[in-house]
Design a protein around this motif. Structure first.
Motif, PDB file in Angstrom:
ATOM      1  N   HIS A 162       0.830  -1.284  -0.191  1.00 53.83           N
ATOM      2  CA  HIS A 162      -0.171  -0.097  -0.137  1.00 53.83           C
ATOM      3  C   HIS A 162       0.965   1.512  -0.178  1.00 53.83           C
ATOM      4  CE1 HIS A 162      -2.758  -3.161   0.422  1.00 53.83           C
ATOM      5  NE2 HIS A 162      -2.413  -2.886   2.077  1.00 53.83           N
ATOM      6  N   VAL A 163       2.455   0.752   0.430  1.00 58.22           N
ATOM      7  CA  VAL A 163       3.107   2.183  -0.097  1.00 58.22           C
ATOM      8  C   VAL A 163       3.383   2.109  -1.449  1.00 58.22           C
ATOM      9  CG1 VAL A 163       5.134   2.970   0.100  1.00 58.22           C
ATOM     10  CG2 VAL A 163       3.957   2.601   1.949  1.00 58.22           C
ATOM     11  N   LEU A 164       3.794   0.591  -1.939  1.00 54.38           N
ATOM     12  CA  LEU A 164       4.222   0.706  -3.536  1.00 54.38           C
ATOM     13  C   LEU A 164       3.636   1.302  -4.662  1.00 54.38           C
ATOM     14  CD1 LEU A 164       7.115  -0.486  -5.482  1.00 54.38           C
ATOM     15  CD2 LEU A 164       5.179  -2.524  -5.443  1.00 54.38           C
ATOM     16  N   LEU A 165       1.709   0.680  -4.265  1.00 51.08           N
ATOM     17  CA  LEU A 165       1.264   0.708  -5.766  1.00 51.08           C
ATOM     18  C   LEU A 165       1.015   2.464  -5.597  1.00 51.08           C
ATOM     19  CD1 LEU A 165       0.730  -2.073  -5.784  1.00 51.08           C
ATOM     20  CD2 LEU A 165      -1.579  -1.943  -5.745  1.00 51.08           C
ATOM     21  N   PRO A 166       0.708   2.827  -4.943  1.00 56.68           N
ATOM     22  CA  PRO A 166       0.262   4.338  -4.935  1.00 56.68           C
ATOM     23  C   PRO A 166       1.681   4.430  -5.850  1.00 56.68           C
ATOM     24  CG  PRO A 166      -0.689   3.659  -2.803  1.00 56.68           C
ATOM     25  CD  PRO A 166       0.440   2.917  -3.296  1.00 56.68           C
ATOM     26  N   GLU A 167       3.037   4.846  -4.754  1.00 55.43           N
ATOM     27  CA  GLU A 167       3.591   5.215  -5.482  1.00 55.43           C
ATOM     28  C   GLU A 167       3.938   5.180  -6.830  1.00 55.43           C
ATOM     29  OE1 GLU A 167       7.754   4.748  -2.745  1.00 55.43           O
ATOM     30  OE2 GLU A 167       8.204   3.289  -4.612  1.00 55.43           O
ATOM     31  N   VAL A 168       4.596   3.515  -7.496  1.00 59.37           N
ATOM     32  CA  VAL A 168       4.504   3.525  -8.531  1.00 59.37           C
ATOM     33  C   VAL A 168       3.260   3.878 -10.045  1.00 59.37           C
ATOM     34  CG1 VAL A 168       6.123   1.511  -8.579  1.00 59.37           C
ATOM     35  CG2 VAL A 168       3.790   1.355  -8.708  1.00 59.37           C
ATOM     36  N   GLY A 169       2.568   4.703  -9.684  1.00 60.63           N
ATOM     37  CA  GLY A 169       1.247   4.616 -10.771  1.00 60.63           C
ATOM     38  C   GLY A 169      -0.055   3.596 -10.734  1.00 60.63           C
ATOM     39  N   LEU A 170      -0.002   3.065 -10.390  1.00 60.07           N
ATOM     40  CA  LEU A 170      -1.065   1.848 -10.154  1.00 60.07           C
ATOM     41  C   LEU A 170      -2.493   2.078  -9.528  1.00 60.07           C
ATOM     42  CD1 LEU A 170       0.837  -1.500  -9.884  1.00 60.07           C
ATOM     43  CD2 LEU A 170       0.052  -0.351 -11.556  1.00 60.07           C
ATOM     44  N   VAL A 171      -2.642   3.061  -8.761  1.00 58.64           N
ATOM     45  CA  VAL A 171      -3.954   3.607  -8.550  1.00 58.64           C
ATOM     46  C   VAL A 171      -4.030   5.178  -9.212  1.00 58.64           C
ATOM     47  CG1 VAL A 171      -5.084   4.153  -6.410  1.00 58.64           C
ATOM     48  CG2 VAL A 171      -3.885   2.703  -6.185  1.00 58.64           C
ATOM     49  N   ALA A 172      -5.153   5.488  -9.460  1.00 60.65           N
ATOM     50  CA  ALA A 172      -5.435   6.392 -10.035  1.00 60.65           C
ATOM     51  C   ALA A 172      -7.121   6.995  -9.586  1.00 60.65           C
ATOM     52  CB  ALA A 172      -5.443   6.891 -11.572  1.00 60.65           C
ATOM     53  N   PRO A 173      -6.921   7.799  -9.666  1.00 59.75           N
ATOM     54  CA  PRO A 173      -8.634   8.539  -9.432  1.00 59.75           C
ATOM     55  C   PRO A 173      -9.608   8.634  -9.823  1.00 59.75           C
ATOM     56  CG  PRO A 173      -6.947  10.812  -9.485  1.00 59.75           C
ATOM     57  CD  PRO A 173      -7.134   9.649  -9.338  1.00 59.75           C
ATOM     58  N   GLY A 174     -11.335   7.818  -9.169  1.00 65.57           N
ATOM     59  CA  GLY A 174     -12.161   7.305 -10.141  1.00 65.57           C
ATOM     60  C   GLY A 174     -12.222   5.801 -10.285  1.00 65.57           C
ATOM     61  N   GLU A 175     -11.134   5.921  -9.892  1.00 68.01           N
ATOM     62  CA  GLU A 175     -11.038   3.840  -9.798  1.00 68.01           C
ATOM     63  C   GLU A 175     -11.207   3.007  -9.272  1.00 68.01           C
ATOM     64  OE1 GLU A 175      -7.076   3.836 -13.311  1.00 68.01           O
ATOM     65  OE2 GLU A 175      -6.362   3.365 -11.355  1.00 68.01           O
TER      66      GLU A 175
END
Length: 420
Positions: A103-116
């Motif tokens: 949960h640190v890694l995924l936002p950091e590498v761009g695998l999570v975006a608004p509205g998803e």
């Protein structure tokens, strides 16, 4: 009637104009997440279904709980996930050396975006709501089915509005905000509801604050926690996310079951006493409570801003001789930045140990297990009996500043007792 942020995301992913609380819907998924504990049983369920993966680019597998492998069983679980990733050419498999706490890694590498819309076989998947996404934890069976179908069923949750005003004082951070909230409503105060954070105070919170708050929405029983997308969100997302995304915002006439107001300017550093995150008390009101161990890290507080806060406290001081201090950067990128900024040197000179990224001690896995009668201050997210080791040990949850001050003084302490 208008819709909340969560309802809008659900409606879009279900192909519906509107949704209402309690409605059962099937939604397409933007990402399915698993780790070295939850993915192996999900893989067994997936194999039983007998279909190919729905999209090799929309599955993320992160070995972070018992890795580097602590024993033969954990090695076998990691191997099962590794072999699955190779067999199905999973794009986002993160091997040791390139991984981080999920949960640190995924936002950091761009695998999570608004509205998803994201599901993960880990209860703290709700972290990604900090970026204006709907994210929630599911069981391994649901993960296995979702890897085959690319969708899953939801019951639309009702929502609670958490209205934030003011600005955080020095040494008060996102951990203090969310612990204060949980202390107000209890560990079941938002059961199967969405916590939607609003108000002018949101703009005073860093992305790290928001990630910490969303991470612990589950500790109030919530289905998810979600923040609006503003300039701070966009500044974080735009260098990382390379695909189109559509942010949502709540309608003015959206319905909320209730509104909870928190004035950030009135908050102080707090701790959650054993054995529930709702047992919250200001540090200033704590009786002398000696400790044996401090853990700074985890998916809740393992980001660079967390380590920066801890380093500011540790600088020029030493860990108390009766305390073991364990620092765990949340990802390899966080580790590298902490080295470049001199934080790692500060920690080591102070007498702390610095670990590879791992969930290890948070779930009583490894790298910091407690013996009977021992007390720990931890920046982790749960302090249930036996969570970090022996059932007769105790965990006090706190932010990185309180944890660092406590490590130095050998007792639960406020940051101001060590640093002005």
């Amino acid at each position: 009637m208008g819709m909340t942020m969560t309802e809008k995301i659900f409606a879009r992913h279900a192909g519906l104009e509107t949704v209402t609380p309690g409605q059962l819907i099937k939604c397409r998924l933007d990402l399915v997440l698993g780790n070295d504990i939850t993915a192996p049983p999900a893989i067994k369920e997936f194999d039983r279904i007998g279909k190919p993966v729905f999209d090799k680019d929309k599955i993320a597998l992160v070995p972070d709980h018992f890795t580097p492998n602590k024993d033969i069983k954990s090695a076998e679980m990691a191997k099962a996930m590794r072999e699955f990733a190779k067999k199905h050419a999973i794009t986002h498999y993160f091997e040791v050396g390139r991984m981080g706490i999920e949960h640190v890694l995924l936002p950091e590498v761009g695998l999570v975006a608004p509205g998803e819309l994201i599901i993960g076989a880990d209860s703290h998947t709700c972290t990604y709501g900090a970026l204006g996404a709907f994210a929630t934890g599911v069981g391994s069976t649901d993960m296995g089915a979702a890897m085959a179908t690319g969708d899953t069923w939801f019951k639309v949750p009702s929502s609670i509005k958490v209205e934030l005003t003011g600005k955080l004082p020095r040494w008060v951070g996102g951990k203090d905000v969310v612990l204060t909230l949980i202390g107000m409503i209890g560990v079941d105060g938002a059961r199967y509801q969405s916590l939607e954070f609003t108000g002018e105070g949101v703009g005073q919170l860093t992305m790290t604050d928001r990630l910490t708050i969303a991470n612990m929405a589950i500790e109030a029983g919530a289905k998810n926690g979600i923040f609006p997308v503003d300039a701070i969100t966009k500044a974080y997302v735009e260098p990382r996310v390379k695909r189109p995304y559509t942010a949502v915002s709540a309608d003015p006439d959206a319905h909320y079951e209730r509104t909870i107001s928190i004035d950030l300017s009135k908050l102080t550093p707090v701790v959650a006493l054993p054995h529930l995150p709702e047992n919250v008390k200001p540090v200033s009101e704590m009786a002398v409570t000696t400790i044996d161990q401090v853990v700074i890290g985890s998916c809740t507080n393992g980001r660079i801003e967390d380590l920066a806060q801890a380093a500011e406290i540790f600088a020029g001081h030493e860990v108390h001789p009766n305390v073991r201090a364990i620092i765990i950067p949340g990802s390899q990128a966080v580790y590298l930045e902490a080295m470049a900024k001199g934080y790692i040197e500060i920690f080591i000179k102070a007498g702390a140990v610095v670990s590879t990224p791992t969930c290890g001690p948070c779930l009583g896995g490894h790298m910091g297990i407690l013996a009977a009668g021992e007390r720990a201050v931890a920046t982790t997210n749960r302090n249930f009996r036996g969570r970090m080791g022996h059932v007769d040990s105790e965990i006090y949850l706190a932010g990185p500043a309180v944890a660092a001050a406590s490590a130095i003084l050998g007792r639960i302490a406020a940051p101001g007792e060590v640093s002005a």
